[in-house]
Design a protein around this motif. Structure first.
Motif, PDB file in Angstrom:
ATOM      1  N   UNK B   1       0.845  -1.203   0.000  1.00  0.00           N
ATOM      2  CA  UNK B   1       0.000   0.000   0.000  1.00  0.00           C
ATOM      3  C   UNK B   1       0.872   1.242   0.000  1.00  0.00           C
ATOM      4  N   UNK B   2       0.505   2.209  -0.817  1.00  0.00           N
ATOM      5  CA  UNK B   2       1.331   3.404  -0.957  1.00  0.00           C
ATOM      6  C   UNK B   2       1.176   4.318   0.255  1.00  0.00           C
ATOM      7  N   UNK B   3       2.049   5.295   0.311  1.00  0.00           N
ATOM      8  CA  UNK B   3       2.020   6.290   1.375  1.00  0.00           C
ATOM      9  C   UNK B   3       0.672   7.012   1.404  1.00  0.00           C
ATOM     10  N   UNK B   4       0.120   7.206   2.581  1.00  0.00           N
ATOM     11  CA  UNK B   4      -1.188   7.863   2.683  1.00  0.00           C
ATOM     12  C   UNK B   4      -1.030   9.365   2.419  1.00  0.00           C
ATOM     13  N   UNK B   5      -1.961   9.960   1.698  1.00  0.00           N
ATOM     14  CA  UNK B   5      -1.953  11.413   1.499  1.00  0.00           C
ATOM     15  C   UNK B   5      -2.192  12.106   2.833  1.00  0.00           C
ATOM     16  N   UNK B   7      -3.571  14.626   5.792  1.00  0.00           N
ATOM     17  CA  UNK B   7      -4.943  14.949   6.197  1.00  0.00           C
ATOM     18  C   UNK B   7      -5.100  16.466   6.340  1.00  0.00           C
ATOM     19  N   UNK B  25     -12.817  16.316   7.681  1.00  0.00           N
ATOM     20  CA  UNK B  25     -11.474  16.332   7.119  1.00  0.00           C
ATOM     21  C   UNK B  25     -11.450  15.633   5.762  1.00  0.00           C
ATOM     22  N   UNK B  27      -8.402  13.755   2.866  1.00  0.00           N
ATOM     23  CA  UNK B  27      -7.025  13.463   2.487  1.00  0.00           C
ATOM     24  C   UNK B  27      -6.774  14.083   1.119  1.00  0.00           C
ATOM     25  N   UNK B  29      -3.266  15.193  -1.804  1.00  0.00           N
ATOM     26  CA  UNK B  29      -1.823  15.261  -2.055  1.00  0.00           C
ATOM     27  C   UNK B  29      -1.294  16.657  -1.743  1.00  0.00           C
ATOM     28  N   UNK B  30      -2.072  17.688  -2.055  1.00  0.00           N
ATOM     29  CA  UNK B  30      -1.642  19.054  -1.747  1.00  0.00           C
ATOM     30  C   UNK B  30      -2.861  19.918  -1.426  1.00  0.00           C
ATOM     31  N   UNK B  31      -2.581  21.206  -1.125  1.00  0.00           N
ATOM     32  CA  UNK B  31      -3.679  22.052  -0.646  1.00  0.00           C
ATOM     33  C   UNK B  31      -4.718  22.332  -1.725  1.00  0.00           C
ATOM     34  N   UNK B  32      -4.276  22.403  -2.992  1.00  0.00           N
ATOM     35  CA  UNK B  32      -5.252  22.640  -4.067  1.00  0.00           C
ATOM     36  C   UNK B  32      -6.224  21.466  -4.144  1.00  0.00           C
ATOM     37  N   UNK B  33      -5.673  20.270  -4.081  1.00  0.00           N
ATOM     38  CA  UNK B  33      -6.541  19.091  -4.144  1.00  0.00           C
ATOM     39  C   UNK B  33      -7.412  18.998  -2.895  1.00  0.00           C
TER      40      UNK B  33
END
Ligand SMILES: [Fe+2]
Ligand SMILES: [Fe+2]
Lengths: 331, 94
Positions: B1-5, B7, B25, B27, B29-33
């Motif tokens: 399993x990959x690294x969790x994005x 929170x 909340x 999850x 990858x970045x603030x835009x997402x």
């Protein structure tokens, strides 16, 4: 129901005298209907049981999208297709509200999803039945979401704050689900051909009993209920909720002009409730064990979705990391 | 399993003139997402006119164990409340 069998690790509830001072303070708060929040002290078993219950509930919402997803491309009109997609997106949202509540207990979303894929975590038995024709979309919305509402309305008063707030949000969205389902059936019964009317009855025949099973085993076979009730993470017993559901659903069934596949179903003047026949519990336990008509297919579909999306998640992460690095270099 | 994005906590202002309120909340990858996911998850039915997303690990929360020392100082300052100042009836509403 969405969490049908939740192990609490205890068959007997401790008395206040038997509790440690911390435990007693906690229980007194629960008794006084004061919500427990993430940073408050809580017994380990309470935390573990809640993670189990909320994750089962979340998994049910997510797996619950699959039987309906089956009909998106086959919806009879654009209007029905849009409604169905909106409902399915809501269910994804419900799953996410719940995973988010679960994470406040220190659990990891990825780990809990992994447990689902390994067959170690449960989800509601109802989603292991196939959806064979369009009227199943009606019957699912009406009966399955209807049963979910009965359960979720009482869970709005659950003792754990984040879970309770997620339930309030979910309940606001559910009534649209049930109404759109019932309307599908009403349309078919009012304007449909004989074949279409027969389809509605067939959907009800197949989904009636599995919908009643959503409330879980009968009270005498629910050894964990007492502890869950004391913690107020369960507010009404399985049989009470099932009876509430039947009492409110039978008049709607009659209004449709359909029948339930239960010869013992009849109004009881004395009790003021409907009597109904014995549920086939062996079927319930078989489905829960993984041997329902669609268990393997459902898990395989979920696993495939996660596995095939791995590269997308990795790419998004790599892109985000790179962007951050650039910003740092520029600073 | 990959690294969790990571929170993000989500806050929504439901109407102009009201405060932002914590709603849950996501999850991302970045603030835009995180912003896009929050929009999609928490404002599907006109629930908001403004959204804040904040990395969860950037939030400092008070601990319930410190409740007494933290909030005690405000308990004995009755003179901070209007009701502490009694005025004759003739003065009227103030
Ligand atoms: Fe739902
Ligand atoms: Fe629903």
């Amino acid at each position: 129901m969405y969490a049908q069998l939740v192990e609490t690790g205890s068959k007997r509830v401790k008395t206040l005298e038997e509790m440690s001072p911390e435990e007693r303070t906690f229980q007194e708060k629960v008794d006084a209907e004061i919500k427990i929040e993430p940073k408050n002290w809580m017994p380990d078993a309470y935390r573990k049981t809640l993670v189990r219950q909320i994750s089962q509930h979340a998994h049910s919402e997510v797996v619950g999208m699959l039987p309906e997803g089956n009909w998106v491309t086959r919806a009879p009109t654009l209007k029905r297709k849009l409604q169905l997609m909106a409902k399915i997106q809501d269910e994804a949202g419900h799953g996410l509200y719940l995973y988010s509540a679960m994470e406040t207990l220190g659990a990891s979303r990825d780990e809990e999803i992994e447990k689902l894929h390994q067959g170690k975590a449960k989800y509601s038995s109802i989603f292991n039945y196939p959806t064979l024709n369009w009227s199943d979309m009606g019957a699912v919305g009406w009966l399955v979401d209807g049963a979910a509402i009965v359960n979720q309305v009482v869970l709005q008063r659950t003792s754990y704050g984040p879970y309770s707030r997620a339930m309030v949000r979910i309940c606001k969205e559910e009534s649209f689900h049930q109404r759109q389902g019932y309307q599908i059936l009403l349309d078919m019964m009012r304007e449909g051909t004989e074949e279409q009317k027969a389809m509605v009855q067939d959907s009800i025949n197949r989904l009636w009993w599995p919908a009643l099973m959503m409330f879980g085993p009968s009270d005498e076979d629910s050894p964990n209920s007492q502890q869950s009730m004391a913690w107020k993470i369960k507010r009404k017993s399985n049989d009470e909720l099932r009876q509430m559901f039947i009492d409110q659903t039978v008049p709607q069934l009659e209004f449709l002009g359909c029948t339930a596949p239960d010869p013992d179903l009849k109004w009881n003047e004395e009790t003021g409730h409907y009597d109904f026949g014995e549920i086939d519990w062996s079927e319930f336990y078989e489905v829960l064990k993984g041997n329902g008509p669609c268990n393997r297919e459902r898990i395989a579909t979920r696993k495939k979705a996660i596995d095939e999306g791995t590269w997308v998640r990795q790419a998004a992460k790599a892109y985000a990391d790179k962007k951050q690095q650039k910003q740092r270099d520029a600073a | 399993m990959s690294e969790e994005w990571p929170l993000y906590e989500v806050f929504v202002r439901s109407k102009h003139g009201l405060n932002h309120r914590h709603v849950g909340s996501v999850h991302a990858a970045d603030k835009e997402m995180a912003m896009e996911n929050a929009r999609e998850l928490y404002t599907r039915r006109n629930e908001g006119v403004s959204i804040w997303v904040v990395p969860s690990n950037n939030i400092t929360a008070s601990s319930p164990d410190e409740k007494e020392p933290l909030f005690d100082p405000s308990q004995d300052k009755v003179y901070r409340h209007a009701s502490f100042y009694e005025l004759p009836d003739e003065v009227g509403q103030m």
